[in-house]
Design a protein around this motif. Sequence first.
Motif, PDB file in Angstrom:
ATOM      1  N   CYS A  90      79.767 114.777  76.981  1.00 21.45           N
ATOM      2  CA  CYS A  90      78.373 114.339  76.949  1.00 21.45           C
ATOM      3  C   CYS A  90      78.037 113.480  78.165  1.00 21.45           C
ATOM      4  O   CYS A  90      76.968 113.635  78.767  1.00 21.45           O
ATOM      5  N   GLU A  93      77.622 115.427  81.385  1.00 22.15           N
ATOM      6  CA  GLU A  93      76.335 116.119  81.409  1.00 22.15           C
ATOM      7  C   GLU A  93      75.160 115.144  81.463  1.00 22.15           C
ATOM      8  O   GLU A  93      74.074 115.493  81.943  1.00 22.15           O
ATOM      9  N   ASN A  94      75.396 113.913  80.988  1.00 20.29           N
ATOM     10  CA  ASN A  94      74.336 112.893  80.955  1.00 20.29           C
ATOM     11  C   ASN A  94      74.904 111.567  81.459  1.00 20.29           C
ATOM     12  O   ASN A  94      75.159 110.650  80.665  1.00 20.29           O
ATOM     13  N   CYS A  98      74.649 108.479  76.651  1.00 17.47           N
ATOM     14  CA  CYS A  98      74.460 109.314  75.468  1.00 17.47           C
ATOM     15  C   CYS A  98      74.243 108.391  74.270  1.00 17.47           C
ATOM     16  O   CYS A  98      74.842 107.311  74.204  1.00 17.47           O
ATOM     17  N   ARG A 225      77.581 104.359  77.971  1.00 13.82           N
ATOM     18  CA  ARG A 225      77.712 104.828  79.348  1.00 13.82           C
ATOM     19  C   ARG A 225      78.855 104.076  80.013  1.00 13.82           C
ATOM     20  O   ARG A 225      79.304 103.035  79.525  1.00 13.82           O
TER      21      ARG A 225
END
Length: 319
Positions: A90, A93-94, A98, A225
């Motif tokens: 996750c 991709e981000n 998340c 994060r």
Amino acid sequence: MRTKSFLNATLVFLLIVWAGSLYAQEHSTHTGKILETTSGSPSIYVEPYGVPLSPGIYLTNFILLYVSNPEIAANMPAYSAALPQKVYQCLVENPEGCPYSDMAKYFSEQALEVRDSQNQNIFWPLACQTDPRWQILAPPKYRQPDQINQPLGRKKADQLARLLGINEDMVLTEEQYQCQIGTPPRDLAREIIFLCTSDLTNSKGNALVPLSSYGLSLSAQGDVRSNCAPQAPCLEFNKLILGPLEKIAIECGFWDKFVRWNDPAQTPLVELAKDGVQCQDDWKPSCIVEAACPGNVAQSNNNCAASRGLSGDCSEIKQ
């Protein structure tokens, strides 16, 4: 005169080093590339770690926190933990985060597992390694689930500080520390220092959601994060090196200590920071690094999996 010349020479040296580091971070065009493998070639099995746990970054942050306030440095993580693969996927991709509400179950599952291996070594890629005498001081892998997010504690923090060349004369007084950290409403520089400090010390007993062993933290929006992800306070802290931090040191009366922290003859701070920047830059924007799994095999603990091939030096991962 000799002392003044020494201070000036040291400052010039620091400016050159930090300027080079900041340039590398702000102007690098490397954003990660897919590792090319030939058909039928064996997979590289890796476990993901937050870059803040890499030796150079961890020890740089420890020195800066300890000389500011040893009690705060004692809340840095005593052990490292690989991210659960779902969390890693996750965040790749981000990179900016998340929702923790979606990720919490994966951390909980990991906390119930007992590690298959007693090997506490982390096989960092070349860009995240530093001098062996310092690398051995970085937090080892956890062995028991209750060690995840466990703080160093004051005794271990004091021992680590001595090994890094820090003595009591380098530590800020309470008055100097309060001046450095400020009180609300803080100016921008002090607010960044305060928030970054909180992110680096979110261990058990010091945070509602402890994530220190992962090198992660929660944003104001409740997203998990990396501590050096885009817009994270600790990444913004890098911008304070040239200017604001020196200004605070002079304003708060600890310029002489500031110079000593950065003197290579007294502490390895500059050396560690340079090594840390290389690791941080090579694994942005997610600021999560792939370390080789012991034996290059998949494991049942939800940490090891085939490499996602997101760094230019995946082929250089060595055990």
